[in-house]
Scaffold this motif. Structure first.
Motif, PDB file in Angstrom:
ATOM      1  N   THR A  55       0.827  -1.199   0.000  1.00  0.00           N
ATOM      2  CA  THR A  55       0.000   0.000   0.000  1.00  0.00           C
ATOM      3  C   THR A  55       0.859   1.245   0.000  1.00  0.00           C
ATOM      4  O   THR A  55       0.411   2.304  -0.414  1.00  0.00           O
ATOM      5  CB  THR A  55      -0.913   0.041   1.237  1.00  0.00           C
TER       6      THR A  55
ATOM      7  N   GLU B 209      -2.492  13.661  -4.108  1.00  0.00           N
ATOM      8  CA  GLU B 209      -3.681  12.902  -4.518  1.00  0.00           C
ATOM      9  C   GLU B 209      -3.317  11.975  -5.669  1.00  0.00           C
ATOM     10  O   GLU B 209      -2.910  12.435  -6.740  1.00  0.00           O
ATOM     11  CB  GLU B 209      -4.818  13.832  -4.918  1.00  0.00           C
TER      12      GLU B 209
ATOM     13  N   THR C 154      -9.700   4.106  -7.813  1.00  0.00           N
ATOM     14  CA  THR C 154      -9.219   4.388  -6.464  1.00  0.00           C
ATOM     15  C   THR C 154      -8.617   5.791  -6.409  1.00  0.00           C
ATOM     16  O   THR C 154      -7.843   6.166  -7.285  1.00  0.00           O
ATOM     17  CB  THR C 154      -8.155   3.359  -6.032  1.00  0.00           C
TER      18      THR C 154
ATOM     19  N   GLN D 281      -6.564   8.156  -3.595  1.00  0.00           N
ATOM     20  CA  GLN D 281      -6.011   8.265  -2.248  1.00  0.00           C
ATOM     21  C   GLN D 281      -5.461   9.664  -2.044  1.00  0.00           C
ATOM     22  O   GLN D 281      -4.805  10.224  -2.916  1.00  0.00           O
ATOM     23  CB  GLN D 281      -4.952   7.211  -1.979  1.00  0.00           C
TER      24      GLN D 281
ATOM     25  N   ARG E 179      -4.253   9.198   5.703  1.00  0.00           N
ATOM     26  CA  ARG E 179      -4.432   8.871   4.303  1.00  0.00           C
ATOM     27  C   ARG E 179      -5.849   8.348   4.101  1.00  0.00           C
ATOM     28  O   ARG E 179      -6.276   7.397   4.750  1.00  0.00           O
ATOM     29  CB  ARG E 179      -3.425   7.820   3.826  1.00  0.00           C
ATOM     30  N   GLU E 180      -6.558   8.982   3.171  1.00  0.00           N
ATOM     31  CA  GLU E 180      -7.918   8.565   2.855  1.00  0.00           C
ATOM     32  C   GLU E 180      -7.928   7.892   1.488  1.00  0.00           C
ATOM     33  O   GLU E 180      -7.406   8.435   0.520  1.00  0.00           O
ATOM     34  CB  GLU E 180      -8.857   9.774   2.846  1.00  0.00           C
ATOM     35  N   ILE E 181      -8.512   6.701   1.420  1.00  0.00           N
ATOM     36  CA  ILE E 181      -8.579   5.943   0.174  1.00  0.00           C
ATOM     37  C   ILE E 181     -10.042   5.687  -0.152  1.00  0.00           C
ATOM     38  O   ILE E 181     -10.771   5.099   0.654  1.00  0.00           O
ATOM     39  CB  ILE E 181      -7.828   4.603   0.290  1.00  0.00           C
TER      40      ILE E 181
ATOM     41  N   THR F 144     -14.544   3.356   1.633  1.00  0.00           N
ATOM     42  CA  THR F 144     -13.647   4.431   2.056  1.00  0.00           C
ATOM     43  C   THR F 144     -12.810   3.931   3.222  1.00  0.00           C
ATOM     44  O   THR F 144     -13.341   3.394   4.198  1.00  0.00           O
ATOM     45  CB  THR F 144     -14.419   5.688   2.479  1.00  0.00           C
TER      46      THR F 144
END
Length: 438
Positions: free
Chosen positions: A22, A250, A269, A271, A287-289, A299
């Motif tokens: 990741t 981003e 996707t 992120q 970190r937002e995915i 999310t």
């Protein structure tokens, strides 16, 4: 995290959250003495990488455009040689120059907006167009070189290939992606090493440019044989890209997913690196995915710390939100990963996952299997091949993943797990901060 009640869609990311892969889901014109801004209201961006194999880091980039202007802002490369600047929309073409600390400069030419690299390859192509690159940058004819630069660059690459250099397929020295450690960069390393090893037969790099200016392609030295330059001996850390984890970054990717007996579908996707916060009393990056596919939406919010120099990370916790269910996990101790893994070496780690009142004992192993070139919908790309094994309360899951050298973007995942038999995920496209990477 390998929970069998998750869909393929969500379990893919859940497994990846705590694996080093990741970290790798996911380069960069003007002058520090640039021309003053003109009255032009429309601009175009020029961005790319300045490198000689090693990055030309923290160096001023200068531009001289057809209309006499330059960059509208001061431009300096970052530590990885990446730069970005703007010129007037009607100013192109623009000659570019990157100055090293030893006062040696390299040059290139931007005919359109977008990516433009500055390397010995672009410098040599300008010389083959009949110009001394430094003198040309100061006062040479830009349009004349623009007409023949692509042809001269391909003549150069063909010669290099015949001389034993490892030339990436479909390489465009000016516009192809270039990140430190990728196949484009490895060619630069190989070229500079051969030039340095050619002394005293070849006095210097500058002497070679003068020979090329007269069309003497036969004066380029043959590629040096150096086992230390074999990509398979490199370290997994060549597949880490710190730009993916800088605040505000981003990354948007589209991935094709294929399962036996099912029609392939595309997963999108995005992120984002958000503002830091506090998680369970510890300062953490966020970190937002967001994932969207035919199987639904998911999310994930991760709380972690990443060392942008080494790529080592510590994950403190994650929240998975499907819109219908929320799974919050805390990791004790933190899930620590490293990138400094040599060929066929394995890194392992143990931790406890606390999720919605439940507890799981988890361990994982990361093994670096070397670097190989693979073909995915996004292109033919050099990648680190990794095996990720995850053991959760005795349940074993496995994935083989290919992570792009330099850009750190996940190119392919093969999951021979019972829950997702022979699932194959392959990258179709990727952008970072709006710039097309693949």
């Amino acid at each position: 995290m390998g929970h069998s009640n998750k869909t393929v869609f969500s379990s893919r990311v859940a497994n990846l959250v705590l694996l080093a892969s990741t970290i790798f889901l996911a380069a960069c014109g003007g002058s520090s003495s640039s021309s003053p801004a003109t009255d032009q209201t429309e601009t175009v961006a020029l961005s790319g990488t300045a490198a000689t194999g090693a990055a030309i880091g923290n160096a001023p980039i200068s531009a001289r455009c057809e209309d006499g202007s330059g960059f509208l802002n001061n431009v300096v490369t970052d530590a990885n040689g990446r730069f970005q600047g703007e010129v007037g929309a009607n100013a192109l073409p623009c000659a570019l120059s990157a100055k090293q600390s030893d006062q040696r400069s390299f040059h290139s030419l931007a005919v359109t907006g977008g990516r433009v690299n500055i390397t010995p390859l672009t410098d040599m192509a300008i010389a083959l167009a009949g110009e001394n690159p430094s003198q040309w940058f100061a006062q040479g004819d830009l349009s004349q070189v623009a007409e023949v630069l692509s042809q001269r660059a391909q003549e150069l690459l063909s010669t290099l290939e015949n001389l034993g250099y490892s030339v990436p397929e479909n390489l465009d020295p000016v516009r192809s992606p270039l990140s430190i450690g990728d196949s484009h960069d490895q060619l630069l390393d190989q070229l500079i090493a051969a030039i340095e090893n050619a002394a005293p037969t070849l006095a210097s790099y500058e002497a070679l440019l003068l020979l090329l200016q007269d069309g003497n392609l036969d004066q380029i030295p043959r590629a040096s044989v150096d086992e230390d330059n074999n990509p398979s001996t490199q370290n997994f850390k060549v597949c880490f890209n710190p730009d993916l984890f800088r605040r505000g970054a981003e990354l948007a990717t589209q991935t094709r997913i294929r399962l036996p007996g099912q029609a392939a579908y595309t997963e999108t996707t995005t992120q984002r690196m958000l503002e830091p916060t506090t998680f369970n009393g510890r300062s953490a990056d966020v970190r937002e995915i967001e994932q969207v596919s035919a199987n639904g939406e998911l999310t994930i919010t991760q709380y972690l710390i990443i060392d942008l120099d080494s790529g080592a990370s510590s994950y403190f916790g994650s929240v998975f939100d499907t819109g219908q269910n929320v799974l919050e996990s805390t990791y004790e101790p933190s899930v620590d990963t490293i990138l400094d893994i040599g060929l066929n070496d394995t890194y392992s780690h143990n931790y406890v996952e606390l999720s919605n009142g439940g507890r799981s004992d988890v361990s994982f192993e990361h093994t670096f299997l070397g670097i190989e070139t693979i073909e995915v919908p996004a292109g033919r790309i050099d990648a680190c091949k990794m095996r990720f094994l995850n053991f959760e309360d005795g349940e074993r899951t496995e994935s083989i993943e290919w992570i792009a050298v330099g850009t750190g973007i996940n190119l392919r995942t093969y999951s021979p797990n019972e829950a997702t038999p022979q699932a194959i995920l392959e990258l179709e496209s990727a952008t970072l901060n709006g710039e097309v990477i693949y």
